[in-house]
Design an enzyme around this catalytic site. Structure first.
Site, PDB file in Angstrom:
ATOM      1  N   SER A  63     -46.391  79.752  95.027  1.00 36.18           N
ATOM      2  CA  SER A  63     -46.453  80.356  93.702  1.00 36.18           C
ATOM      3  C   SER A  63     -46.250  81.852  93.816  1.00 36.18           C
ATOM      4  O   SER A  63     -46.341  82.432  94.894  1.00 36.18           O
ATOM      5  CB  SER A  63     -47.801  80.065  93.036  1.00 36.18           C
ATOM      6  OG  SER A  63     -48.849  80.659  93.778  1.00 36.18           O
ATOM      7  N   GLY A  80     -43.954  81.805  88.208  1.00 34.29           N
ATOM      8  CA  GLY A  80     -44.150  80.371  88.087  1.00 34.29           C
ATOM      9  C   GLY A  80     -44.532  79.720  89.396  1.00 34.29           C
ATOM     10  O   GLY A  80     -45.196  80.333  90.235  1.00 34.29           O
ATOM     11  N   LYS A 120     -38.340  74.573  90.675  1.00 35.48           N
ATOM     12  CA  LYS A 120     -38.894  75.892  90.355  1.00 35.48           C
ATOM     13  C   LYS A 120     -39.261  75.917  88.878  1.00 35.48           C
ATOM     14  O   LYS A 120     -38.394  75.797  88.017  1.00 35.48           O
ATOM     15  CB  LYS A 120     -37.857  76.969  90.674  1.00 35.48           C
ATOM     16  CG  LYS A 120     -38.349  78.403  90.587  1.00 35.48           C
ATOM     17  CD  LYS A 120     -37.267  79.340  91.133  1.00 35.48           C
ATOM     18  CE  LYS A 120     -37.742  80.766  91.213  1.00 35.48           C
ATOM     19  NZ  LYS A 120     -36.740  81.659  91.821  1.00 35.48           N
ATOM     20  N   ASP A 129     -31.472  91.369  97.429  1.00 32.22           N
ATOM     21  CA  ASP A 129     -32.804  91.060  97.963  1.00 32.22           C
ATOM     22  C   ASP A 129     -32.715  90.171  99.196  1.00 32.22           C
ATOM     23  O   ASP A 129     -33.465  89.208  99.340  1.00 32.22           O
ATOM     24  CB  ASP A 129     -33.689  90.403  96.901  1.00 32.22           C
ATOM     25  CG  ASP A 129     -35.173  90.476  97.264  1.00 32.22           C
ATOM     26  OD1 ASP A 129     -35.537  91.330  98.101  1.00 32.22           O
ATOM     27  OD2 ASP A 129     -35.967  89.688  96.717  1.00 32.22           O
TER      28      ASP A 129
END
Length: 426
Positions: free
Chosen positions: A49, A53, A71, A173
């Site tokens: 988590s 979410g 997800k 990222d």
């Protein structure tokens, strides 16, 4: 622009024909209405988590073979009252991009389901990620990741990145937790929550997202406050990942300075120091654009206060020490990345983004074209076993048998599928 009509490199060079991937891609990709998650998937357990979410492991029902990672995006919430105020920009970008992108080295989206005002993204399931693999090689005692495995991982990562960049997508990222690996050794780039298109943007990329890339993998031009940046930021992150696979620890492990109450982005002084310690002080003679960077005065102040004025690059010393400490040599079980490995690393960790090697150039580098051939399965020849991803039943959604509409929060903002071993705060 991308995905459906674009040919791309396969994991061992060349190009895939369009039909070969379409036949492998799960049917029904994209938004699905009036479908309940539990009608199509058996929820095995909870993975992880985070901010937005939760992620679950699932198995397909009714002839839908395979394992999936689901997800679940939570609705915005005030106290105990759920406020349906919409989705984050990150979630919308991820859904839009994943619905279009289609490449063997980018995570595959099976479908999107809207149920009771909750949105679920159903992905293929991947058993491992690079953070988990790196952690495994530090326990119970350090043992090197085999050089051929690193070569395969890096090639597949660059292959997926070439596809993204060719289709005008910046990931923004890349880090070990977001590089997924299937049980058959296929590498997938995951978590596109910060990804965005960079084709003729109406405003600078900085204006939309002032902070991108996890601090340890953030390129120097971003640390220097650049308002305009290029795919080179992703290649710096690849260099950091390459170094971490070799050394089993982050190469530039700095501490992040947080924004103040006015949401002003601070100069990341400590992170810049960690880079200078190994790479030396960046200089305008080798990086002409440096003097125009918003944080150039901060860099000058840092250089004076820390005695960095004469600090030279010691990346080669770091590299040789890494090879020695982890037992990389031509006759060892781990093999060696050799001089070619250092040359590629140095070109990935180039200060000047205009000189930094591109994904396409990197794939053609002697590191990949000489020595041990690149394998499509990164685990080929490796006799060890990596642990399975941790899946638990310790989750109210699972115990209650009701995935949507819960008051629980979380979803990993640093990994699509979560990870077995959590790193210290990044």
């Amino acid at each position: 622009m991308f995905g459906r009509n674009f040919p791309f490199f396969n994991s061992i060079g060349g190009f895939y024909p369009r039909e070969s991937l379409d036949s492998k891609r799960p049917s029904g990709s994209g938004y699905t209405s009036k479908v309940r998650v539990r009608d199509k998937y058996h929820i095995v357990g909870f993975i992880s988590s985070g901010t937005y979410g939760r992620v679950y492991k699932a198995i397909g029902k009714d002839g839908r073979k395979g394992e999936y990672a689901i997800k679940k995006f939570k609705p915005d919430k005030e106290g105990e009252i759920i406020q349906y105020t919409g989705l984050s920009q990150s979630a919308i970008r991820e859904m839009a991009l994943c619905s279009e992108l289609d490449h063997p080295n980018v995570v595959q989206l099976a479908e999107i389901i809207l149920e009771d005002k909750c949105i679920f993204m159903v992905f293929e399931y991947t058993e491992h990620d690079l953070l988990q693999i790196i952690h495994h090689h530090t326990q119970p005692q350090r043992h090197a990741i085999p050089a051929p495995m690193i070569k395969s991982i890096l090639f597949q990562l660059l292959n997926g990145l070439l596809y993204l960049h060719t289709n005008w997508v910046l990931h923004r990222d890349l880090k070990p937790a977001n590089i997924l690996v299937t049980s058959s050794g296929a590498v997938r780039i995951g978590d596109l929550g910060l990804a965005r298109l960079f084709y003729k943007p109406l405003n600078s990329l900085y204006s939309g997202d002032k902070v991108v890339v996890t601090i340890w993998y953030r390129a120097p031009e971003l640390l220097m406050g650049s308002r305009h940046y290029t795919p080179a930021v992703d290649l710096w992150a690849v260099g950091c990942i390459f170094a971490e696979l070799l050394s089993l620890r982050p190469i530039f492990k700095g501490e992040e300075a947080k924004m103040d109450s006015k949401k002003t982005v601070p100069f990341q002084r400590n992170q810049m120091m960690k880079i200078i310690d190994i790479m030396g002080l960046p200089r305008k003679e080798t990086w002409p654009g440096l003097v125009s960077m918003p944080e150039f005065s901060q860099l000058q102040s840092l250089a004076m206060s820390r005695g960095y004025i004469n600090r030279q690059c010691n990346l080669e010393g770091w590299y040789q020490s890494c090879l020695k400490n982890n037992g990389y040599s031509p006759g060892s079980a781990a093999g060696t990345p050799g001089a070619e490995g250092f040359d590629l690393l140095s070109r990935l960790l180039e200060y000047d983004p205009t000189k930094r090697i591109s994904a396409r150039e990197a794939l053609e580098h002697p590191y990949f074209t000489t020595g041990t051939p690149v394998t499509a399965n990164c685990f080929a020849g490796y006799e060890g076993k990596y642990p399975h991803r941790r899946v638990t039943q310790d989750d109210n959604d699972i115990r209650s048998g009701s995935l949507p509409g819960t008051k629980r929060s979380g979803l990993p903002d640093d990994s699509l599928m979560g990870r077995a071993a959590k790193r210290l705060k990044e």
